[in-house]
Scaffold this active site. Structure first.
Site, short mmCIF file in Angstrom:
data_model
loop_
_atom_site.label_atom_id
_atom_site.label_comp_id
_atom_site.label_asym_id
_atom_site.label_seq_id
_atom_site.Cartn_x
_atom_site.Cartn_y
_atom_site.Cartn_z
N GLY A 17 0.89 -1.06 0.06
CA GLY A 17 0.11 0.12 0.27
C GLY A 17 0.85 1.39 -0.01
O GLY A 17 0.42 2.41 -0.67
N ASN A 18 2.21 1.08 0.55
CA ASN A 18 2.94 2.51 0.58
C ASN A 18 3.59 3.18 -0.60
O ASN A 18 3.92 3.90 -0.69
CB ASN A 18 4.03 2.22 1.85
CG ASN A 18 5.00 1.03 1.34
OD1 ASN A 18 4.77 0.25 0.74
ND2 ASN A 18 6.10 1.34 1.69
N LYS A 135 -13.58 -9.88 6.57
CA LYS A 135 -12.78 -8.88 6.17
C LYS A 135 -13.63 -7.44 6.03
O LYS A 135 -14.35 -7.32 5.26
CB LYS A 135 -12.12 -9.12 4.77
CG LYS A 135 -11.20 -8.24 4.28
CD LYS A 135 -9.93 -8.35 4.45
CE LYS A 135 -9.14 -7.04 3.75
NZ LYS A 135 -8.04 -6.83 4.33
N LYS A 220 -3.53 -10.10 -1.22
CA LYS A 220 -2.64 -9.72 -2.35
C LYS A 220 -1.21 -10.59 -2.22
O LYS A 220 -0.83 -10.90 -3.13
CB LYS A 220 -2.57 -8.19 -2.64
CG LYS A 220 -1.43 -7.70 -1.37
CD LYS A 220 -0.24 -6.86 -2.03
CE LYS A 220 0.71 -6.43 -1.38
NZ LYS A 220 0.43 -6.31 0.44
N LYS A 282 2.19 -12.36 4.76
CA LYS A 282 3.24 -12.09 3.94
C LYS A 282 4.28 -13.21 4.24
O LYS A 282 4.62 -13.94 3.34
CB LYS A 282 4.12 -10.78 3.98
CG LYS A 282 3.41 -9.62 3.67
CD LYS A 282 4.30 -8.26 4.04
CE LYS A 282 3.44 -7.02 3.83
NZ LYS A 282 2.59 -7.05 2.89
P1 ADP Z 1 1.46 -3.89 2.74
O1 ADP Z 1 0.57 -2.66 2.25
O2 ADP Z 1 2.66 -3.71 1.95
O3 ADP Z 1 0.67 -5.10 2.40
P2 ADP Z 1 0.99 -4.08 5.59
O4 ADP Z 1 0.75 -2.83 6.43
O5 ADP Z 1 -0.02 -5.04 5.48
O6 ADP Z 1 1.83 -3.52 4.25
O7 ADP Z 1 2.27 -4.98 6.27
C1 ADP Z 1 3.30 -4.38 6.70
C2 ADP Z 1 3.51 -3.98 8.14
O8 ADP Z 1 3.67 -5.17 8.94
C3 ADP Z 1 4.82 -3.22 8.47
O9 ADP Z 1 4.73 -1.82 7.92
C4 ADP Z 1 4.58 -3.19 10.00
O10 ADP Z 1 4.24 -2.34 10.52
C5 ADP Z 1 3.84 -4.60 10.25
N1 ADP Z 1 4.51 -5.64 10.91
C6 ADP Z 1 3.90 -6.71 11.78
N2 ADP Z 1 4.62 -7.65 12.14
C7 ADP Z 1 6.05 -7.40 11.66
C8 ADP Z 1 7.18 -7.96 11.94
N3 ADP Z 1 7.22 -9.01 12.79
N4 ADP Z 1 8.52 -7.51 11.42
C9 ADP Z 1 8.20 -6.27 10.54
N5 ADP Z 1 7.03 -5.69 10.33
C10 ADP Z 1 5.90 -6.29 10.89
MG MG Z 2 -1.04 -5.88 3.68
#
Ligand code: ADP
Ligand code: MG
Length: 320
Positions: A17-18, A135, A220, A282
């Site tokens: 998303g970023n 969701k 995704k 992820k």
């Molecule tokens: P995206 O839009 O890329 O899917 P998300 O916000 O869904 O992003 O997921 C990424 C976020 O997960 C990171 O920005 C961080 O804040 C969070 N996060 C949660 N647990 C962890 C972890 N163990 N290590 C690193 N980041 C983590």
């Molecule tokens: Mg995400």
């Protein structure tokens, strides 16, 4: 281009998303194009270094905007079904990325074209998540509106932690990428492909074996992992908002990880180090990719993709 024909190295790069919305004050369409361009600089460098790239992306906020417009114009205009929101955002975000890559390729003299494939992703109509939609999508509603929508549009609605009512939909697992052969052929021909945006448009097979769209959201990261497996990608990159994955994330014991084996990923996942709904999916997606023959995955932020490929930052996950 010629020398790459024999030995292509294919990477699926899932952008988070970023890469489109950096913060709540920068979310207009021109803001999103500017943000996409920044991420595409790094993707173009990968391509310059010989990778054939398939870009995937999220669409949560963008679908939210479409739903909000529907809500505000309900007195005048029809609703946009969720599968159609998926198609709309795949097209619009695909355009942002296509144009960013076009401009980046032109600057660098790379003779390539980017192309978006509007992608349907098959889910099992008996997926357990359809029985338990969880969701949340769209904005908050009052109780009366929620009750009306439940009746008139067959929505599932839930009370969200005292903040109001929200629509919830199923989040089924992706089973099959319908347009896989088109994607594979485009990659083989040297195109930079943008596909499975927002996890793909969820479709099910009806009794007549026809595809029909469903109101659901596919994660995704899971869809990107399935795509990476399906096209036998050499590398799966997850570009998100953190440079590395951590243990005890956001606690005084936080420990950044340079490398994880499949075994360690499974163990730390079970120990609850990766938050549900963010890092959790992820790591699950990476585990699935490696279990299905994938060789290596990288998790990092857009600006560190090049360094992560060189092995100097990011978190690398391998089978052993
Ligand atoms: P995206 O839009 O890329 O899917 P998300 O916000 O869904 O992003 O997921 C990424 C976020 O997960 C990171 O920005 C961080 O804040 C969070 N996060 C949660 N647990 C962890 C972890 N163990 N290590 C690193 N980041 C983590
Ligand atoms: Mg995400």
């Amino acid at each position: 281009m010629q020398e790459n024909v024999l030995k292509r190295r294919v990477a699926v790069v899932a952008v988070g998303g970023n890469s489109l919305i950096t913060d709540a004050r920068h979310q207009t369409v021109p803001d999103q194009i500017r943000a996409a361009r920044k991420t595409c600089v790094h993707i173009a460098t990968m391509i310059e270094r010989g990778w054939d790239v398939v870009v995937t992306h999220g669409n949560g906020p963008q679908v939210g905007f479409i739903l909000r417009r529907s809500e505000l114009s309900r007195h005048e205009l029809h609703d946009v079904p969720l599968d159609s929101c998926g198609a709309d955002t795949q097209g619009a975000i695909g355009y942002d990325i296509q144009q960013s890559l076009y401009n980046e390729f032109r600057l660098r003299g790379i003779a390539k074209q980017a192309v978006t494939v509007v992608t349907q992703v098959l889910v099992d109509r008996n997926d357990p998540s359809f029985k338990n939609p969880s969701k949340p999508i769209g904005g908050f509603m009052d109780e009366q509106t929620a009750a009306d929508r439940r009746k008139s549009a067959n929505w599932d609605v839930v009370e969200d932690a005292g903040r109001g009512w929200r629509r919830v939909v199923a989040s089924p697992l992706p089973k099959e990428i319908i347009e896989r052969d088109a994607i594979r052929t485009l990659v083989d021909q040297g195109f930079t492909v943008i596909a499975v945006g927002g996890g793909g448009i969820p479709v099910v097979e009806n009794d007549q074996h026809e595809l029909v769209g469903v109101a659901a959201v596919i994660d995704k990261d899971h869809a990107s992992a399935l795509l990476a497996t399906t096209i036998d990608a050499d590398l799966f990159v997850i570009s998100t908002a953190v440079e590395k994955v951590a243990l005890n994330y956001n606690t005084p014991d936080q420990q950044w990880l340079d490398h994880l084996t499949l075994e360690q990923a499974r163990r730390y996942m079970a120990e609850g180090h990766f938050a549900k709904g963010s890092m959790g999916p992820k790591i699950e997606a990476v585990i699935r990719y490696l279990e299905h023959g994938g060789r290596q995955a990288l998790i990092t932020n857009p600006e560190n993709v090049e360094k992560a490929l060189e092995g100097t930052t990011g978190t690398r996950i391998t089978r052993d």
